[in-house]
Design a protein around this motif. Structure first.
Motif, PDB file in Angstrom:
ATOM      1  N   GLY A 252       0.760  -1.243   0.000  1.00  0.00           N
ATOM      2  CA  GLY A 252       0.000   0.000   0.000  1.00  0.00           C
ATOM      3  C   GLY A 252       0.786   1.285   0.000  1.00  0.00           C
ATOM      4  N   VAL A 253       2.111   1.238   0.051  1.00  0.00           N
ATOM      5  CA  VAL A 253       2.917   2.458   0.054  1.00  0.00           C
ATOM      6  C   VAL A 253       3.829   2.443  -1.169  1.00  0.00           C
ATOM      7  CG1 VAL A 253       4.673   3.786   1.298  1.00  0.00           C
ATOM      8  CG2 VAL A 253       2.859   2.654   2.555  1.00  0.00           C
TER       9      VAL A 253
ATOM     10  N   VAL B 291      -1.804   4.027  -0.659  1.00  0.00           N
ATOM     11  CA  VAL B 291      -2.817   3.673  -1.656  1.00  0.00           C
ATOM     12  C   VAL B 291      -3.737   2.599  -1.064  1.00  0.00           C
ATOM     13  CG1 VAL B 291      -3.152   2.678  -3.945  1.00  0.00           C
ATOM     14  CG2 VAL B 291      -1.212   4.174  -3.522  1.00  0.00           C
ATOM     15  N   PRO B 292      -5.069   2.750  -1.204  1.00  0.00           N
ATOM     16  CA  PRO B 292      -5.972   1.713  -0.691  1.00  0.00           C
ATOM     17  C   PRO B 292      -5.964   0.468  -1.587  1.00  0.00           C
ATOM     18  CG  PRO B 292      -7.241   3.449  -1.737  1.00  0.00           C
ATOM     19  CD  PRO B 292      -5.804   3.897  -1.737  1.00  0.00           C
TER      20      PRO B 292
ATOM     21  N   GLY C 171       1.929  -3.239  -4.310  1.00  0.00           N
ATOM     22  CA  GLY C 171       1.417  -4.479  -3.754  1.00  0.00           C
ATOM     23  C   GLY C 171       0.130  -4.967  -4.386  1.00  0.00           C
ATOM     24  N   ILE C 172      -0.227  -4.426  -5.521  1.00  0.00           N
ATOM     25  CA  ILE C 172      -1.428  -4.866  -6.228  1.00  0.00           C
ATOM     26  C   ILE C 172      -1.076  -6.135  -7.007  1.00  0.00           C
ATOM     27  CG2 ILE C 172      -3.089  -4.265  -8.023  1.00  0.00           C
ATOM     28  CD1 ILE C 172      -2.727  -1.327  -7.134  1.00  0.00           C
TER      29      ILE C 172
ATOM     30  N   VAL D 247      -3.487   7.612  -6.385  1.00  0.00           N
ATOM     31  CA  VAL D 247      -3.770   8.567  -5.313  1.00  0.00           C
ATOM     32  C   VAL D 247      -5.247   8.955  -5.296  1.00  0.00           C
ATOM     33  CG1 VAL D 247      -3.360  10.970  -4.628  1.00  0.00           C
ATOM     34  CG2 VAL D 247      -1.440   9.451  -5.065  1.00  0.00           C
ATOM     35  N   GLN D 248      -5.891   8.963  -6.462  1.00  0.00           N
ATOM     36  CA  GLN D 248      -7.305   9.339  -6.553  1.00  0.00           C
ATOM     37  C   GLN D 248      -8.250   8.246  -6.074  1.00  0.00           C
ATOM     38  OE1 GLN D 248      -8.064  10.585 -10.565  1.00  0.00           O
ATOM     39  NE2 GLN D 248      -6.443  12.136 -10.515  1.00  0.00           N
ATOM     40  N   LEU D 249      -7.739   7.021  -5.858  1.00  0.00           N
ATOM     41  CA  LEU D 249      -8.577   5.917  -5.401  1.00  0.00           C
ATOM     42  C   LEU D 249      -9.087   6.175  -3.984  1.00  0.00           C
ATOM     43  CD1 LEU D 249      -6.471   2.863  -6.587  1.00  0.00           C
ATOM     44  CD2 LEU D 249      -8.594   3.701  -7.586  1.00  0.00           C
TER      45      LEU D 249
END
Length: 172
Positions: A49-50, A79-80, A124-125, A150-152
């Motif tokens: 996530g980072v 990031v989510p 990490g996706i 970032v927009q997520l």
């Protein structure tokens, strides 16, 4: 990336892995001959996530990479991620690069091009469909991909912003 919900992270708190995205050799012609220098585009992330990117320039490749890593550690964002994929589809643009990322079912893998793949894997996706249109300039593609990430927004943030419960986010 002038978004209000950007979460900056300190690099000293987490273990980061770096990926070299692109190296460019630049030539300066002088009276004495040609002088070569290198620029390196590097992406760092903890694969949970980072992620961040950096750009370094130097006379040697190793020095340029080291400078890029240091720069990337200063630009980390959170990031989510939901179950190995992203919460929703997102479109983003930077310069001439247009990037589209879309969630995918478990087991799909990272379907993305070179520069986008480095960013998505560093964050990490594990399952995502991605398309890059327009300019294939690695720097602009990386910046557009980070802008999209970032927009997520995760469901908890959406529920909090709307002032409703989590079930109403999904059911209506």
């Amino acid at each position: 990336m002038a978004n209000a919900n950007i979460k900056r992270i300190r690099s000293s708190e987490i273990e980061l892995k770096d990926r070299l995205v692109h190296i460019n050799r630049v030539t300066k012609v002088t009276k004495g001959g040609r002088t070569f220098s290198f620029s390196a585009l590097v992406v760092v992330g903890n694969e949970s996530g980072v992620v961040g990117y950096g750009f370094g320039k130097a006379k040697e490749v190793t020095s340029a990479i080291a400078k890029g890593i240091d720069d990337a550690k200063k630009n980390l964002v959170k990031v989510p991620i939901l179950k190995g994929t992203i919460p929703h589809a997102q479109l983003a643009r930077f310069g001439g690069s247009l990037v589209y990322i879309q969630p995918a079912a478990h087991g799909t893998g990272v379907i993305a091009g070179g520069s986008m793949r480095a960013v998505l894997e560093s964050v990490g996706i594990t399952d995502v469909l991605a398309k890059s249109k327009g300019s294939s300039n690695p720097q602009n593609v990386v910046k557009a991909t980070l802008a999209a990430l970032v927009q997520l927004r995760d469901p908890q943030t959406v529920a909090q912003n709307r002032g409703i419960s989590m079930d109403k986010v999904f059911n209506g």
